[in-house]
Design an enzyme around this catalytic site. Structure first.
Site, PDB file in Angstrom:
ATOM      1  N   ARG A   1       0.882  -1.179   0.000  1.00 30.66           N
ATOM      2  CA  ARG A   1       0.000   0.000   0.000  1.00 30.66           C
ATOM      3  C   ARG A   1       0.908   1.215   0.000  1.00 30.66           C
ATOM      4  O   ARG A   1       1.717   1.404   0.914  1.00 30.66           O
ATOM      5  CB  ARG A   1      -0.911   0.004   1.228  1.00 30.66           C
TER       6      ARG A   1
ATOM      7  N   HIS B   1      -7.372   0.573  -6.591  1.00 28.80           N
ATOM      8  CA  HIS B   1      -7.604  -0.257  -5.396  1.00 28.80           C
ATOM      9  C   HIS B   1      -8.286  -1.550  -5.867  1.00 28.80           C
ATOM     10  O   HIS B   1      -9.455  -1.804  -5.585  1.00 28.80           O
ATOM     11  CB  HIS B   1      -8.479   0.516  -4.400  1.00 28.80           C
TER      12      HIS B   1
ATOM     13  N   GLN C   1     -10.212  -4.232  -3.483  1.00 27.80           N
ATOM     14  CA  GLN C   1     -11.494  -3.753  -2.954  1.00 27.80           C
ATOM     15  C   GLN C   1     -12.584  -3.850  -4.024  1.00 27.80           C
ATOM     16  O   GLN C   1     -13.690  -4.332  -3.752  1.00 27.80           O
ATOM     17  CB  GLN C   1     -11.348  -2.296  -2.480  1.00 27.80           C
TER      18      GLN C   1
ATOM     19  N   ASP D   1     -17.304   7.018  -1.841  1.00 30.43           N
ATOM     20  CA  ASP D   1     -16.063   6.927  -1.059  1.00 30.43           C
ATOM     21  C   ASP D   1     -15.797   8.333  -0.503  1.00 30.43           C
ATOM     22  O   ASP D   1     -16.450   9.307  -0.909  1.00 30.43           O
ATOM     23  CB  ASP D   1     -14.922   6.454  -1.992  1.00 30.43           C
TER      24      ASP D   1
ATOM     25  N   CYS E   1     -16.524   1.525   0.454  1.00 27.27           N
ATOM     26  CA  CYS E   1     -15.369   0.670   0.786  1.00 27.27           C
ATOM     27  C   CYS E   1     -14.895   0.878   2.218  1.00 27.27           C
ATOM     28  O   CYS E   1     -14.158   0.040   2.741  1.00 27.27           O
ATOM     29  CB  CYS E   1     -14.233   0.937  -0.201  1.00 27.27           C
TER      30      CYS E   1
ATOM     31  N   ARG F   1     -13.768  -9.110   1.637  1.00 25.56           N
ATOM     32  CA  ARG F   1     -12.339  -8.880   1.375  1.00 25.56           C
ATOM     33  C   ARG F   1     -11.540 -10.127   1.757  1.00 25.56           C
ATOM     34  O   ARG F   1     -10.647 -10.557   1.048  1.00 25.56           O
ATOM     35  CB  ARG F   1     -11.807  -7.686   2.197  1.00 25.56           C
TER      36      ARG F   1
END
Ligand code: CP
Ligand code: NVA
Length: 318
Positions: free
Chosen positions: A107, A134, A137, A235, A275, A303
């Site tokens: 990340r 991402h 996700q 988001d 998310c 996830r």
């Protein structure tokens, strides 16, 4: 076990449609197996490294638990406490860690960092979020749509808010898999231009081949995106690394909120996704987050299940 064509998973475009559909099918099986308490440990003796340069709750915990459930181990490498934080070159770090671990989740900020890392890494690299993408996700979120709606084909997904890393991965997913995606973003906060134009090109090619019309577009008015949608998605207005812009963004994104008025415009059985982490009363109201259309905590759980499949496919991929 069907392995993946590419060694690394940096973007959704790294996967073919057939590979993604196979990931979804295996996720369904593995989730059911886990619920029945049947052990499945194909990654015994394998170690996953996790390099995180930004904060994380879900990504870190779900990957760590995924590895344990698959019989493997993890090593968490905080950027700040390793030599990376003191400037050791990426190309050296990638080759060093490749001698110790069997796969690496990263990340970080710039997408170029993970691209460079993956060039030098001899073990699979998985994108745990960059400023541009991402993928884990969004793959999970499409799997969650299949769980709730039985399919993704023929659905309209609406994205309301920032044209950020999540939005970019949604665009790649829509183009790859074939579902309608309408994004409502304010001027100046559109998704990545290249990703959008590639997706539109792909959609046009599908049409020219005589396949169903695929609609991937950015609009200004959130109502236009929400109208008749099967999925409403949003988001945060300011992503990690944009903290200093937060006040400016609050003004720019006013009205780009999933609330009960917007929800009324969508299909009656529409699902609401986020998310997480969420800023209640900014991009989404508490009422909608906690309401009956929300599938947000199923996304969280999935996830774990989906990433187990990704790990197995990549780490056993030869
Ligand atoms: N959704 C997501 O990636 O959450 P984290 O930042 O907690 O990992
Ligand atoms: N767009 C958000 C996603 C967090 C999971 C960010 O990058 O901070």
């Amino acid at each position: 076990m069907q392995v993946l064509q590419k060694r690394h998973l940096l973007t959704i475009s790294d996967l073919t449609k057939a590979e993604i559909d196979d990931v979804f099918e295996k996720t369904r099986i593995l989730k059911a197996r886990q619920k029945q308490g049947i052990p499945y440990v194909p990654l015994q003796g394998k170690t996953l490294g996790l390099i995180f340069e930004k904060a994380s709750t879900r990504t870190r915990v779900s990957f760590e638990v995924a590895m344990y459930q698959l019989g493997g181990n993890t090593v968490f490498i905080s950027h700040r406490d390793s030599q990376m934080g003191r400037g050791e070159p990426i190309k050296d770090t990638a080759r060093v860690l490749s001698r110790y671990v069997d796969g690496i989740v990263i990340r970080t900020f710039g997408h170029d960092i993970i691209v460079e890392f993956s060039k030098y890494s001899t073990v699979p690299v998985i994108n745990g979020l960059t400023d541009l993408h991402h993928p884990c996700q969004v793959l999970t979120d499409v799997f969650t749509i299949i769980e709730k709606k039985g399919k993704y084909h023929g659905l309209k997904v609406a994205w309301i808010g920032d044209g950020n890393n999540m939005a970019n991965s949604w665009i790649e997913a829509a183009a790859r898999l074939g579902f309608d995606l309408v994004l409502a973003c304010p001027d100046g906060y559109w998704p990545d231009k290249n990703i959008l134009s590639k997706a539109k090109k792909l959609a046009l090619e599908c049409l020219n081949r005589g396949e169903a019309k695929l609609n991937i577009e950015v609009v200004k008015d959130p109502k236009d995106a929400a109208k008749g949608a099967d999925v409403l998605n949003t988001d945060v207005w300011a992503s990690m690394g944009q903290e200093e812009e937060a006040e400016k963004r609050k003004k720019a994104f006013k009205g780009y909120q999933i609330n009960s008025e917007i929800l009324k415009l969508a299909k009656k059985d529409a699902i609401v996704m986020h998310c997480l982490p969420a800023h209640r009363e900014e991009e989404i109201t508490d009422e909608v987050m906690e309401g009956r259309n929300s599938v947000i905590f199923d996304q969280v759980e999935n996830r774990l299940h989906l990433q187990k499949v990704i790990l197995e496919k990549l780490l056993l991929g030869g």
